[in-house]
Scaffold this motif. Structure first.
Motif, PDB file in Angstrom:
ATOM      1  N   ASN A 272       3.253  61.729 -13.641  1.00  0.00           N
ATOM      2  CA  ASN A 272       4.420  61.237 -12.907  1.00  0.00           C
ATOM      3  C   ASN A 272       4.970  62.267 -11.917  1.00  0.00           C
ATOM      4  OD1 ASN A 272       6.317  59.372 -12.163  1.00  0.00           O
ATOM      5  ND2 ASN A 272       7.605  59.625 -13.950  1.00  0.00           N
ATOM      6  N   ASP A 273       4.103  63.112 -11.346  1.00  0.00           N
ATOM      7  CA  ASP A 273       4.585  64.061 -10.342  1.00  0.00           C
ATOM      8  C   ASP A 273       4.521  63.472  -8.932  1.00  0.00           C
ATOM      9  OD1 ASP A 273       1.932  64.283  -9.472  1.00  0.00           O
ATOM     10  OD2 ASP A 273       1.977  66.458  -9.413  1.00  0.00           O
ATOM     11  N   ALA A 274       3.923  62.306  -8.798  1.00  0.00           N
ATOM     12  CA  ALA A 274       3.891  61.532  -7.552  1.00  0.00           C
ATOM     13  C   ALA A 274       3.072  62.160  -6.431  1.00  0.00           C
ATOM     14  CB  ALA A 274       5.299  61.211  -7.072  1.00  0.00           C
ATOM     15  N   SER A 275       2.171  63.075  -6.744  1.00  0.00           N
ATOM     16  CA  SER A 275       1.331  63.634  -5.689  1.00  0.00           C
ATOM     17  C   SER A 275       0.399  62.570  -5.120  1.00  0.00           C
ATOM     18  CB  SER A 275       0.537  64.832  -6.200  1.00  0.00           C
ATOM     19  OG  SER A 275      -0.258  64.462  -7.304  1.00  0.00           O
ATOM     20  N   CYS A 276       0.066  61.562  -5.912  1.00  0.00           N
ATOM     21  CA  CYS A 276      -0.793  60.471  -5.439  1.00  0.00           C
ATOM     22  C   CYS A 276      -0.053  59.557  -4.465  1.00  0.00           C
ATOM     23  CB  CYS A 276      -1.327  59.655  -6.605  1.00  0.00           C
ATOM     24  SG  CYS A 276      -0.034  58.950  -7.657  1.00  0.00           S
ATOM     25  N   VAL A 277       1.260  59.435  -4.617  1.00  0.00           N
ATOM     26  CA  VAL A 277       2.062  58.537  -3.774  1.00  0.00           C
ATOM     27  C   VAL A 277       1.963  58.943  -2.313  1.00  0.00           C
ATOM     28  CG1 VAL A 277       4.415  57.763  -3.258  1.00  0.00           C
ATOM     29  CG2 VAL A 277       3.643  57.896  -5.623  1.00  0.00           C
ATOM     30  N   THR A 278       2.076  60.222  -2.036  1.00  0.00           N
ATOM     31  CA  THR A 278       2.055  60.678  -0.649  1.00  0.00           C
ATOM     32  C   THR A 278       0.669  60.570  -0.030  1.00  0.00           C
ATOM     33  OG1 THR A 278       1.753  62.966  -1.371  1.00  0.00           O
ATOM     34  CG2 THR A 278       4.010  62.229  -0.943  1.00  0.00           C
ATOM     35  N   GLU A 279      -0.368  60.544  -0.849  1.00  0.00           N
ATOM     36  CA  GLU A 279      -1.732  60.447  -0.335  1.00  0.00           C
ATOM     37  C   GLU A 279      -2.172  59.015  -0.054  1.00  0.00           C
ATOM     38  OE1 GLU A 279      -3.678  62.994   0.614  1.00  0.00           O
ATOM     39  OE2 GLU A 279      -1.892  64.183   0.175  1.00  0.00           O
TER      40      GLU A 279
ATOM     41  N   PRO B  49      -2.716  55.725   1.627  1.00  0.00           N
ATOM     42  CA  PRO B  49      -2.513  55.271   3.009  1.00  0.00           C
ATOM     43  C   PRO B  49      -1.904  53.875   3.123  1.00  0.00           C
ATOM     44  CG  PRO B  49      -4.811  55.054   2.430  1.00  0.00           C
ATOM     45  CD  PRO B  49      -4.128  55.738   1.264  1.00  0.00           C
ATOM     46  N   VAL B  50      -1.837  53.135   2.017  1.00  0.00           N
ATOM     47  CA  VAL B  50      -1.307  51.768   2.087  1.00  0.00           C
ATOM     48  C   VAL B  50      -0.053  51.577   1.237  1.00  0.00           C
ATOM     49  CG1 VAL B  50      -3.485  50.701   2.720  1.00  0.00           C
ATOM     50  CG2 VAL B  50      -2.909  50.959   0.304  1.00  0.00           C
ATOM     51  N   ASP B  51       0.524  52.657   0.728  1.00  0.00           N
ATOM     52  CA  ASP B  51       1.780  52.597  -0.011  1.00  0.00           C
ATOM     53  C   ASP B  51       1.700  51.636  -1.190  1.00  0.00           C
ATOM     54  OD1 ASP B  51       4.445  53.343  -0.457  1.00  0.00           O
ATOM     55  OD2 ASP B  51       5.205  51.635   0.671  1.00  0.00           O
ATOM     56  N   CYS B  52       0.645  51.739  -2.004  1.00  0.00           N
ATOM     57  CA  CYS B  52       0.478  50.802  -3.120  1.00  0.00           C
ATOM     58  C   CYS B  52       0.783  51.411  -4.477  1.00  0.00           C
ATOM     59  CB  CYS B  52      -0.927  50.205  -3.108  1.00  0.00           C
ATOM     60  SG  CYS B  52      -2.239  51.330  -3.584  1.00  0.00           S
ATOM     61  N   ILE B  53       1.313  52.637  -4.520  1.00  0.00           N
ATOM     62  CA  ILE B  53       1.633  53.285  -5.786  1.00  0.00           C
ATOM     63  C   ILE B  53       3.155  53.369  -5.917  1.00  0.00           C
ATOM     64  CG2 ILE B  53       1.341  55.327  -7.222  1.00  0.00           C
ATOM     65  CD1 ILE B  53      -1.212  55.914  -5.571  1.00  0.00           C
ATOM     66  N   HIS B  54       3.659  52.793  -7.012  1.00  0.00           N
ATOM     67  CA  HIS B  54       5.108  52.744  -7.227  1.00  0.00           C
ATOM     68  C   HIS B  54       5.408  52.959  -8.698  1.00  0.00           C
ATOM     69  CE1 HIS B  54       6.198  51.332  -3.206  1.00  0.00           C
ATOM     70  NE2 HIS B  54       5.023  50.732  -3.240  1.00  0.00           N
ATOM     71  N   PRO B  55       6.611  53.295  -9.065  1.00  0.00           N
ATOM     72  CA  PRO B  55       7.730  53.594  -8.185  1.00  0.00           C
ATOM     73  C   PRO B  55       7.545  54.952  -7.517  1.00  0.00           C
ATOM     74  CG  PRO B  55       8.396  53.860 -10.471  1.00  0.00           C
ATOM     75  CD  PRO B  55       6.991  53.335 -10.480  1.00  0.00           C
ATOM     76  N   THR B  56       8.062  55.056  -6.312  1.00  0.00           N
ATOM     77  CA  THR B  56       7.993  56.310  -5.565  1.00  0.00           C
ATOM     78  C   THR B  56       9.242  57.133  -5.876  1.00  0.00           C
ATOM     79  OG1 THR B  56       9.180  55.509  -3.608  1.00  0.00           O
ATOM     80  CG2 THR B  56       6.788  55.113  -3.688  1.00  0.00           C
ATOM     81  N   PRO B  57       9.228  58.428  -5.567  1.00  0.00           N
ATOM     82  CA  PRO B  57      10.419  59.249  -5.802  1.00  0.00           C
ATOM     83  C   PRO B  57      11.659  58.747  -5.058  1.00  0.00           C
ATOM     84  CG  PRO B  57       8.520  60.650  -5.501  1.00  0.00           C
ATOM     85  CD  PRO B  57       8.077  59.240  -5.177  1.00  0.00           C
ATOM     86  N   ASP B  58      11.476  57.936  -4.013  1.00  0.00           N
ATOM     87  CA  ASP B  58      12.608  57.390  -3.259  1.00  0.00           C
ATOM     88  C   ASP B  58      13.206  56.144  -3.904  1.00  0.00           C
ATOM     89  OD1 ASP B  58      12.167  59.369  -1.367  1.00  0.00           O
ATOM     90  OD2 ASP B  58      10.868  58.090  -0.157  1.00  0.00           O
ATOM     91  N   GLU B  59      12.562  55.605  -4.917  1.00  0.00           N
ATOM     92  CA  GLU B  59      13.022  54.382  -5.563  1.00  0.00           C
ATOM     93  C   GLU B  59      13.820  54.718  -6.823  1.00  0.00           C
ATOM     94  OE1 GLU B  59       9.293  51.631  -4.063  1.00  0.00           O
ATOM     95  OE2 GLU B  59       9.218  52.508  -6.058  1.00  0.00           O
TER      96      GLU B  59
ATOM     97  N   LEU C 234       3.331  55.793 -13.215  1.00  0.00           N
ATOM     98  CA  LEU C 234       3.270  55.099 -11.937  1.00  0.00           C
ATOM     99  C   LEU C 234       2.236  53.989 -12.039  1.00  0.00           C
ATOM    100  CD1 LEU C 234       3.298  58.219  -9.597  1.00  0.00           C
ATOM    101  CD2 LEU C 234       5.241  56.913 -10.466  1.00  0.00           C
ATOM    102  N   TYR C 235       2.258  53.074 -11.070  1.00  0.00           N
ATOM    103  CA  TYR C 235       1.364  51.919 -11.107  1.00  0.00           C
ATOM    104  C   TYR C 235       0.756  51.682  -9.728  1.00  0.00           C
ATOM    105  CZ  TYR C 235       4.117  51.188 -15.310  1.00  0.00           C
ATOM    106  OH  TYR C 235       4.742  51.364 -16.521  1.00  0.00           O
ATOM    107  N   ILE C 236      -0.490  51.221  -9.702  1.00  0.00           N
ATOM    108  CA  ILE C 236      -1.178  50.895  -8.457  1.00  0.00           C
ATOM    109  C   ILE C 236      -1.216  49.385  -8.309  1.00  0.00           C
ATOM    110  CG2 ILE C 236      -3.368  50.989  -7.213  1.00  0.00           C
ATOM    111  CD1 ILE C 236      -3.913  53.660  -8.598  1.00  0.00           C
ATOM    112  N   ASP C 237      -0.781  48.902  -7.140  1.00  0.00           N
ATOM    113  CA  ASP C 237      -0.752  47.468  -6.873  1.00  0.00           C
ATOM    114  C   ASP C 237      -2.180  46.958  -6.644  1.00  0.00           C
ATOM    115  OD1 ASP C 237      -0.403  44.870  -5.933  1.00  0.00           O
ATOM    116  OD2 ASP C 237       1.361  45.390  -4.748  1.00  0.00           O
TER     117      ASP C 237
END
Length: 126
Positions: A11-18, A20-30, A39-42
């Motif tokens: 849950n460090d969210a390093s995958c979120v920033t990588e 390219p289609v913003d499919c990993i959530h929740p993000t640190p901004d949520e 985290l979960y991949i859509d």
């Protein structure tokens, strides 16, 4: 579903920033990020690029065809998360175009401009 996050997510969210289609959530901004256990991949938006796999520091992401019997429930968990909160393609993200499930340029211009930077063959036009 091309990729699945499994139990050992840190849950460090390093995958979120990588992604390219913003499919990993929740993000640190949520807001739900603060209480998320993982985290979960859509599954509807993931394009199977593998960027998240390379970015994950604990190897918590795998392809759906490499799931072991112990990891199989996580495929359902990832899909169930997006069924409950809605697909990331439907989210009102300023850079995601839900029609194509990819990040779009800052402008909504319908024309595409391409610049080739380089010398020699890279700058050759036919």
């Amino acid at each position: 579903m091309p990729h699945v996050i499994v139990q050992n997510c840190c849950n460090d969210a390093s995958c979120v920033t990588e992604c390219p289609v913003d499919c990993i959530h929740p993000t640190p901004d949520e807001p739900e990020y603060a209480t998320a256990e993982m985290l979960y991949i859509d599954p509807d938006v993931c394009i199977d690029c593998g960027a998240c796999i390379d970015a994950c520091p604990v190897s918590a992401i795998t392809t759906d065809y490499e799931l072991t019997a112990e990891m199989a429930p996580f495929e359902t968990m990832n899909a169930d998360y997006y069924e409950a909160v809605g697909s990331s393609a439907d989210r009102d993200h300023p850079f995601t175009d839900p029609r194509i499930g990819r990040k779009r340029p800052a402008s909504d211009a319908e024309t595409l401009s391409v610049a080739v930077v380089g010398a020699g063959a890279a700058g050759t036009t036919w």
